[in-house]
Design a protein around this motif. Structure first.
Motif, PDB file in Angstrom:
ATOM      1  N   ALA A 162       0.827  -1.213   0.000  1.00 60.28           N
ATOM      2  CA  ALA A 162       0.000   0.000   0.000  1.00 60.28           C
ATOM      3  C   ALA A 162       0.863   1.266   0.000  1.00 60.28           C
ATOM      4  O   ALA A 162       0.475   2.283  -0.580  1.00 60.28           O
ATOM      5  CB  ALA A 162      -0.941  -0.003   1.201  1.00 60.28           C
ATOM      6  N   ILE A 163       2.038   1.200   0.616  1.00 60.68           N
ATOM      7  CA  ILE A 163       2.935   2.360   0.640  1.00 60.68           C
ATOM      8  C   ILE A 163       3.300   2.798  -0.773  1.00 60.68           C
ATOM      9  O   ILE A 163       3.415   3.984  -1.058  1.00 60.68           O
ATOM     10  CB  ILE A 163       4.215   2.052   1.457  1.00 60.68           C
ATOM     11  N   VAL A 164       3.475   1.818  -1.664  1.00 64.13           N
ATOM     12  CA  VAL A 164       3.859   2.139  -3.046  1.00 64.13           C
ATOM     13  C   VAL A 164       2.652   2.106  -3.989  1.00 64.13           C
ATOM     14  O   VAL A 164       2.793   2.037  -5.205  1.00 64.13           O
ATOM     15  CB  VAL A 164       4.988   1.203  -3.561  1.00 64.13           C
ATOM     16  N   PHE A 165       1.461   2.139  -3.403  1.00 58.82           N
ATOM     17  CA  PHE A 165       0.205   2.216  -4.156  1.00 58.82           C
ATOM     18  C   PHE A 165      -0.029   1.026  -5.083  1.00 58.82           C
ATOM     19  O   PHE A 165      -0.668   1.159  -6.122  1.00 58.82           O
ATOM     20  CB  PHE A 165       0.112   3.532  -4.943  1.00 58.82           C
ATOM     21  N   ASP A 166       0.492  -0.142  -4.724  1.00 58.50           N
ATOM     22  CA  ASP A 166       0.204  -1.364  -5.476  1.00 58.50           C
ATOM     23  C   ASP A 166      -1.031  -1.990  -4.841  1.00 58.50           C
ATOM     24  O   ASP A 166      -0.962  -2.926  -4.051  1.00 58.50           O
ATOM     25  CB  ASP A 166       1.395  -2.327  -5.443  1.00 58.50           C
ATOM     26  N   TRP A 167      -2.180  -1.434  -5.219  1.00 63.83           N
ATOM     27  CA  TRP A 167      -3.436  -1.820  -4.579  1.00 63.83           C
ATOM     28  C   TRP A 167      -3.810  -3.263  -4.880  1.00 63.83           C
ATOM     29  O   TRP A 167      -4.381  -3.944  -4.039  1.00 63.83           O
ATOM     30  CB  TRP A 167      -4.551  -0.865  -4.998  1.00 63.83           C
ATOM     31  N   GLU A 168      -3.479  -3.742  -6.055  1.00 61.75           N
ATOM     32  CA  GLU A 168      -3.813  -5.122  -6.416  1.00 61.75           C
ATOM     33  C   GLU A 168      -3.062  -6.111  -5.514  1.00 61.75           C
ATOM     34  O   GLU A 168      -3.655  -7.033  -4.953  1.00 61.75           O
ATOM     35  CB  GLU A 168      -3.471  -5.372  -7.888  1.00 61.75           C
ATOM     36  N   ALA A 169      -1.764  -5.916  -5.381  1.00 63.49           N
ATOM     37  CA  ALA A 169      -0.973  -6.802  -4.526  1.00 63.49           C
ATOM     38  C   ALA A 169      -1.383  -6.657  -3.061  1.00 63.49           C
ATOM     39  O   ALA A 169      -1.464  -7.647  -2.325  1.00 63.49           O
ATOM     40  CB  ALA A 169       0.508  -6.510  -4.692  1.00 63.49           C
TER      41      ALA A 169
END
Length: 143
Positions: free
Chosen positions: A111-118
């Motif tokens: 979530a910190i790097v905005f990888d919402w899918e992962a």
């Protein structure tokens, strides 16, 4: 351990280091020693890589040193390295005493790097793990 924590936060890293060293020298439980190494690794405001490695060697199944190192990597702006570090540990550690917790932590890193899918995938895996655990415990109680 509490005294070590307090000493560190009161600005006395030498006393904190000694408190954790005392635990390491006298503890018989591997997780307790591993946790003490993990805590001692940050007494002086930076990560002592040797203590993190000692923590992992004493109890390879303990998530504490993995989480501590990942947090330090995030603090250095190296979120991708933190995610890789946690992912590698999860892949190499088959015991997963608390898989849901590990998934939630890694989901937070994504979530910190905005990888919402992962991130969502890890949260869903955590929920599925918790549901399985609850179902198993319910079945055991009914027997």
């Amino acid at each position: 351990r509490t005294r070590g924590f307090v000493n560190k936060h009161l600005g006395n890293p030498e006393a904190a280091h000694q408190d954790y060293t005392t635990i390491i020298e006298h503890a018989t439980d591997a997780k307790v020693k591993s946790d003490a190494y993990s805590s001692r690794a940050f007494c002086y405001g930076f990560m002592d890589e040797d203590d993190i490695e000692r923590a992992r060697a004493v109890d390879p199944t303990n998530f504490e040193p993995v989480q501590c190192k990942a947090k330090a990597l995030v603090g250095d702006g190296r979120v991708a390295a933190a995610i890789d570090h946690v992912t590698q540990w999860m892949a190499s550690n088959e015991t997963h005493k608390d898989l849901a917790r590990h998934c939630v932590f890694r989901g937070e890193l994504y979530a910190i790097v905005f990888d919402w899918e992962a991130s969502t995938r890890d949260y869903e895996q955590a929920l599925a793990t918790l549901k399985r655990t609850l179902l198993q415990k319910s079945e055991a109680l009914l027997r």
